[in-house]
Design a protein around this motif. Structure first.
Motif, PDB file in Angstrom:
ATOM      1  N   VAL A 100       0.875  -1.059   0.085  1.00  0.00           N
ATOM      2  CA  VAL A 100      -0.047   0.180   0.049  1.00  0.00           C
ATOM      3  C   VAL A 100       0.852   1.188  -0.126  1.00  0.00           C
ATOM      4  O   VAL A 100       1.719   1.231   0.932  1.00  0.00           O
ATOM      5  N   GLY A 101       0.873   2.061  -1.040  1.00  0.00           N
ATOM      6  CA  GLY A 101       1.654   3.105  -1.030  1.00  0.00           C
ATOM      7  C   GLY A 101       0.938   4.496  -1.584  1.00  0.00           C
ATOM      8  O   GLY A 101      -0.142   4.414  -2.079  1.00  0.00           O
ATOM      9  N   ALA A 102       1.990   5.316  -1.788  1.00  0.00           N
ATOM     10  CA  ALA A 102       1.505   6.626  -2.525  1.00  0.00           C
ATOM     11  C   ALA A 102       2.719   7.301  -3.282  1.00  0.00           C
ATOM     12  O   ALA A 102       3.768   7.345  -2.747  1.00  0.00           O
ATOM     13  N   TRP A 103       2.478   7.929  -4.193  1.00  0.00           N
ATOM     14  CA  TRP A 103       3.419   8.830  -5.128  1.00  0.00           C
ATOM     15  C   TRP A 103       3.171  10.396  -4.587  1.00  0.00           C
ATOM     16  O   TRP A 103       1.998  10.534  -4.652  1.00  0.00           O
ATOM     17  N   GLU A 104       4.252  11.132  -4.559  1.00  0.00           N
ATOM     18  CA  GLU A 104       4.165  12.265  -4.356  1.00  0.00           C
ATOM     19  C   GLU A 104       5.091  13.269  -5.521  1.00  0.00           C
ATOM     20  O   GLU A 104       5.853  12.369  -5.903  1.00  0.00           O
ATOM     21  N   ILE A 105       4.920  14.296  -5.618  1.00  0.00           N
ATOM     22  CA  ILE A 105       5.503  15.171  -6.542  1.00  0.00           C
ATOM     23  C   ILE A 105       5.930  16.435  -6.043  1.00  0.00           C
ATOM     24  O   ILE A 105       5.262  16.966  -5.366  1.00  0.00           O
ATOM     25  N   SER A 106       7.095  17.001  -6.790  1.00  0.00           N
ATOM     26  CA  SER A 106       7.571  18.240  -6.384  1.00  0.00           C
ATOM     27  C   SER A 106       7.798  19.073  -7.552  1.00  0.00           C
ATOM     28  O   SER A 106       8.676  18.365  -8.536  1.00  0.00           O
ATOM     29  N   ARG A 107       7.638  20.067  -7.618  1.00  0.00           N
ATOM     30  CA  ARG A 107       7.854  20.882  -8.882  1.00  0.00           C
ATOM     31  C   ARG A 107       9.294  21.679  -8.555  1.00  0.00           C
ATOM     32  O   ARG A 107      10.079  22.064  -9.562  1.00  0.00           O
ATOM     33  N   ASP A 108       9.567  21.940  -7.303  1.00  0.00           N
ATOM     34  CA  ASP A 108      10.518  22.815  -6.837  1.00  0.00           C
ATOM     35  C   ASP A 108      11.636  22.184  -6.250  1.00  0.00           C
ATOM     36  O   ASP A 108      12.695  22.651  -5.726  1.00  0.00           O
ATOM     37  N   GLY A 109      11.440  20.828  -5.888  1.00  0.00           N
ATOM     38  CA  GLY A 109      12.260  19.836  -5.273  1.00  0.00           C
ATOM     39  C   GLY A 109      12.279  20.053  -3.901  1.00  0.00           C
ATOM     40  O   GLY A 109      13.062  19.370  -2.993  1.00  0.00           O
ATOM     41  N   SER A 110      11.322  20.874  -3.068  1.00  0.00           N
ATOM     42  CA  SER A 110      11.348  20.970  -1.945  1.00  0.00           C
ATOM     43  C   SER A 110       9.947  20.839  -1.096  1.00  0.00           C
ATOM     44  O   SER A 110       9.770  20.199  -0.232  1.00  0.00           O
ATOM     45  N   GLY A 111       8.896  21.545  -1.884  1.00  0.00           N
ATOM     46  CA  GLY A 111       7.475  21.314  -1.453  1.00  0.00           C
ATOM     47  C   GLY A 111       6.920  20.044  -1.901  1.00  0.00           C
ATOM     48  O   GLY A 111       6.860  20.031  -3.264  1.00  0.00           O
ATOM     49  N   TRP A 112       6.452  18.958  -1.352  1.00  0.00           N
ATOM     50  CA  TRP A 112       5.841  17.716  -1.810  1.00  0.00           C
ATOM     51  C   TRP A 112       4.311  17.872  -1.767  1.00  0.00           C
ATOM     52  O   TRP A 112       3.756  18.399  -0.657  1.00  0.00           O
ATOM     53  N   GLU A 113       3.504  17.244  -2.725  1.00  0.00           N
ATOM     54  CA  GLU A 113       2.197  17.342  -2.694  1.00  0.00           C
ATOM     55  C   GLU A 113       1.898  15.851  -3.435  1.00  0.00           C
ATOM     56  O   GLU A 113       2.547  15.364  -4.122  1.00  0.00           O
ATOM     57  N   PRO A 114       0.664  15.362  -2.815  1.00  0.00           N
ATOM     58  CA  PRO A 114       0.227  13.904  -3.215  1.00  0.00           C
ATOM     59  C   PRO A 114       0.063  13.942  -4.932  1.00  0.00           C
ATOM     60  O   PRO A 114      -0.277  14.874  -5.316  1.00  0.00           O
ATOM     61  N   ASP A 115       0.314  13.018  -5.434  1.00  0.00           N
ATOM     62  CA  ASP A 115       0.131  12.948  -6.797  1.00  0.00           C
ATOM     63  C   ASP A 115      -0.968  11.869  -6.971  1.00  0.00           C
ATOM     64  O   ASP A 115      -1.878  11.883  -7.489  1.00  0.00           O
ATOM     65  N   PHE A 116      -0.556  10.391  -6.534  1.00  0.00           N
ATOM     66  CA  PHE A 116      -1.705   9.401  -6.430  1.00  0.00           C
ATOM     67  C   PHE A 116      -1.311   8.324  -5.715  1.00  0.00           C
ATOM     68  O   PHE A 116      -0.143   7.837  -5.474  1.00  0.00           O
ATOM     69  N   ASN A 117      -2.404   7.572  -5.202  1.00  0.00           N
ATOM     70  CA  ASN A 117      -2.031   6.158  -4.155  1.00  0.00           C
ATOM     71  C   ASN A 117      -1.951   5.102  -5.233  1.00  0.00           C
ATOM     72  O   ASN A 117      -2.509   5.219  -6.521  1.00  0.00           O
ATOM     73  N   LEU A 118      -1.177   4.073  -4.882  1.00  0.00           N
ATOM     74  CA  LEU A 118      -0.950   3.153  -5.676  1.00  0.00           C
ATOM     75  C   LEU A 118      -0.848   1.785  -4.821  1.00  0.00           C
ATOM     76  O   LEU A 118      -0.072   1.748  -3.553  1.00  0.00           O
ATOM     77  N   THR A 119      -1.694   0.669  -5.050  1.00  0.00           N
ATOM     78  CA  THR A 119      -1.782  -0.470  -4.113  1.00  0.00           C
ATOM     79  C   THR A 119      -1.439  -1.759  -5.177  1.00  0.00           C
ATOM     80  O   THR A 119      -2.027  -1.881  -6.154  1.00  0.00           O
ATOM     81  N   TYR A 120      -0.680  -2.649  -4.640  1.00  0.00           N
ATOM     82  CA  TYR A 120      -0.312  -3.652  -5.285  1.00  0.00           C
ATOM     83  C   TYR A 120      -0.858  -4.802  -4.544  1.00  0.00           C
ATOM     84  O   TYR A 120      -0.582  -4.607  -3.434  1.00  0.00           O
ATOM     85  N   THR A 121      -1.590  -5.899  -5.235  1.00  0.00           N
ATOM     86  CA  THR A 121      -2.019  -7.107  -4.511  1.00  0.00           C
ATOM     87  C   THR A 121      -1.478  -8.259  -5.181  1.00  0.00           C
ATOM     88  O   THR A 121      -1.834  -8.423  -6.483  1.00  0.00           O
TER      89      THR A 121
END
Length: 152
Positions: A125-146
């Protein structure tokens, strides 16, 4: 130092081996597209190969090769997808926690992923985050492997 991957470090990735479904959650109101991924050893077990297919015209299929870089003392994931995108992620895996990250300069963006194996080892169970400036992070999408099956 050797340019051969550390067998003990690579053996630690055994929990990934097998066939899994992937469910990406971009919008909680929509149904994720059908997606399947397989982790398998390349002959010699120096590299773990991940292949995925996503049943959605806007989502890429792809392949990733994971190995241990003794000079950096870390895993590296080399990522390639059907859009022609190629990326390299630093990777860690310890105590059931899988982390990927890459830092990029504008106009590109930085990314990081944290996934946790469930106690039975059959889900990540996981999540990707993204940063446009390399310091402030925001949620991108959740990703679950089964897990669909255990390796042979």
């Amino acid at each position: 130092m050797s340019d051969i991957s550390d067998p003990m470090k690579m053996a630690a990735l055994e929990p990934f081996v097998g066939r899994w479904t992937m469910a990406a959650e971009f919008d909680p109101e929509s149904t994720p597209p059908r997606a399947v991924t397989t982790f398998e050893w390349l002959a010699g077990k120096h590299f773990l190969v991940q292949r995925w297919e996503v049943d959605h015209p806007e989502a890429p299929d792809g392949i990733a090769i994971i190995g241990f870089d003794p000079t950096k003392a870390t895993y590296l994931q080399h990522y390639f997808d059907s859009r022609g995108v190629a990326r390299v992620y630093d990777m860690t895996f310890s105590n059931g926690v899988w982390e990927l990250q890459r830092f990029a300069s504008e106009p590109d963006f930085s990314q990081r992923f944290t996934g946790r194996f469930t106690d039975d080892g059959n889900s990540i169970v996981g999540a990707w985050e993204i940063s446009r400036d390399g310091s402030g992070w925001e949620p991108d999408f959740n990703l679950t492997y089964t897990r669909l099956n255990q390796p042979d």
